[in-house]
Design an enzyme around this catalytic site. Structure first.
Site, PDB file in Angstrom:
ATOM      1  N   CYS A   1       0.535  -0.787   0.006  1.00 48.09           N
ATOM      2  CA  CYS A   1      -0.129  -0.230   0.177  1.00 48.09           C
ATOM      3  C   CYS A   1       0.675   1.221  -0.291  1.00 48.09           C
ATOM      4  O   CYS A   1       1.121   2.020   0.904  1.00 48.09           O
ATOM      5  CB  CYS A   1      -0.837  -0.099   0.950  1.00 48.09           C
ATOM      6  SG  CYS A   1      -2.049   1.458   1.810  1.00 48.09           S
TER       7      CYS A   1
ATOM      8  N   CYS B   1      -0.244   3.857   2.341  1.00 47.31           N
ATOM      9  CA  CYS B   1       0.055   3.633   3.920  1.00 47.31           C
ATOM     10  C   CYS B   1       1.382   3.816   4.345  1.00 47.31           C
ATOM     11  O   CYS B   1       1.724   5.125   5.395  1.00 47.31           O
ATOM     12  CB  CYS B   1      -0.327   2.474   4.092  1.00 47.31           C
ATOM     13  SG  CYS B   1      -2.264   1.567   3.470  1.00 47.31           S
ATOM     14  N   ASP B   2       1.987   3.628   3.420  1.00 48.37           N
ATOM     15  CA  ASP B   2       3.382   4.187   3.422  1.00 48.37           C
ATOM     16  C   ASP B   2       4.455   4.865   3.210  1.00 48.37           C
ATOM     17  O   ASP B   2       5.862   4.574   3.153  1.00 48.37           O
ATOM     18  CB  ASP B   2       4.075   2.166   3.673  1.00 48.37           C
ATOM     19  CG  ASP B   2       2.819   1.447   4.431  1.00 48.37           C
ATOM     20  OD1 ASP B   2       2.800   1.932   5.744  1.00 48.37           O
ATOM     21  OD2 ASP B   2       2.521   0.235   4.118  1.00 48.37           O
TER      22      ASP B   2
END
Length: 303
Positions: free
Chosen positions: A131, A134-135
């Site tokens: 992701c 997300c990261d």
């Protein structure tokens, strides 16, 4: 006793909930994590109609969730463990309770497929991610590898250039499965590089990712590429771990449903990414959710 239990709060499940509750059905959605599914972790959705400049996936899914709540959809955030669907009254066992309904819509979606190479499990959360939204921010001014050749790999690779100093896309073929507009943007981005006709054989590191070993498909030659992170986009698998043989699935585990989204069991429908559909997009999931809810209404009215 519910009229319909919907498993999954992604675009398909939320849309089904909106239609079902608006149609007067007592409706509950079961969700393990947060509403929105994979769409909620997408930085920018450009191909959902009505948003010419694109829209953040979390923002769009949050709107879906609010709309479902406004129509009276109940939400229970628990994991589904087992289904009992053979009788007219369907039973769903979660970690804390058994719920009953006259119909079921399974919209549990799919999850990123693992690459299945040494180092992947070891470095999950320590440089291996599925992701970018997300990261991605953890890799500011660093070098990352993206594995895959579809829309997700290309678009998330482009997104990662907002943070990373260099993004290398590794793909097993010369051509891509992604859309031409995404490919053109990627090739025009100076931070993006390509390693084509190559596969990742191993993810390397110590306490965190330090690089990958790639193998050239034609020659078989191997070499190492230094990298601080690896983002993997090689397809998806269905979230069907709670399905135990009552429902017919294909050889990959996706639920088989007819044109009305009914499974092989009466009163049980499948919508969105978990069914055997040729296209998995927010737009198609929304269409599935609407149709499944309308078919449930018809089914219940005929009981």
């Amino acid at each position: 006793m519910y009229d319909v239990i919907i498993i999954g709060a992604g675009p398909a499940g939320l849309t089904a909930g909106i239609y079902a509750a608006r149609g007067g059905l007592k409706t509950v959605i079961l969700e393990l994590a947060m509403p929105g599914g994979q769409a909620a972790s997408t930085e920018n959705i450009e191909n959902y109609p009505g948003f010419p400049d694109g829209i953040n996936g979390y923002e769009l899914m949050n709107s879906f969730h609010k709309q479902a709540l406004a129509f009276g959809v109940e939400f229970i955030f628990e994991e589904v463990l087992k289904l009992d669907l053979m009788e007219n009254v369907k039973k769903i066992q979660t970690q804390n309770q058994v719920l009953e309904a006259r119909s079921i819509i399974i919209a549990a979606g799919s999850k990123p497929r693992l690459l299945g190479v040494p180092g992947e499990e070891v470095f999950k959360g320590r440089g291996v991610s599925y992701c970018a939204t997300c990261d991605g921010a953890f890799f500011r001014d660093k070098k990352v590898v993206v594995v895959g050749g579809g829309d997700a790999a290309i678009e998330e690779g482009i997104y990662l250039t907002k943070f990373a100093q260099e993004v290398i896309i590794v793909h097993r073929r010369e051509g891509f499965r992604a859309s031409q507009i995404a490919i053109s943007r990627a090739k025009d981005n100076p931070k993006l590089k390509f390693e084509l006709n190559a596969v990742v054989e191993e993810i390397l590191g110590s306490d965190h990712v330090l690089g990958v070993r790639i193998k050239e498909v034609q020659s078989g030659a191997t070499r190492e590429i230094a990298a601080d992170g690896v983002f993997i986009y090689v397809g998806t698998d269905p979230n069907a771990q709670f399905i135990q043989g009552e429902i017919e699935t294909d050889d990959r585990g996706y639920i088989i449903a007819d044109q009305y989204l009914q499974t092989n069991l009466k009163g049980v429908y499948a919508a969105g990414d978990i069914r055997n559909t040729p296209l998995r997009q927010v737009a198609t999931a929304v269409g599935d959710g609407a149709l499944a809810a309308v078919e449930v209404e018809k089914y219940l009215s005929e009981l």
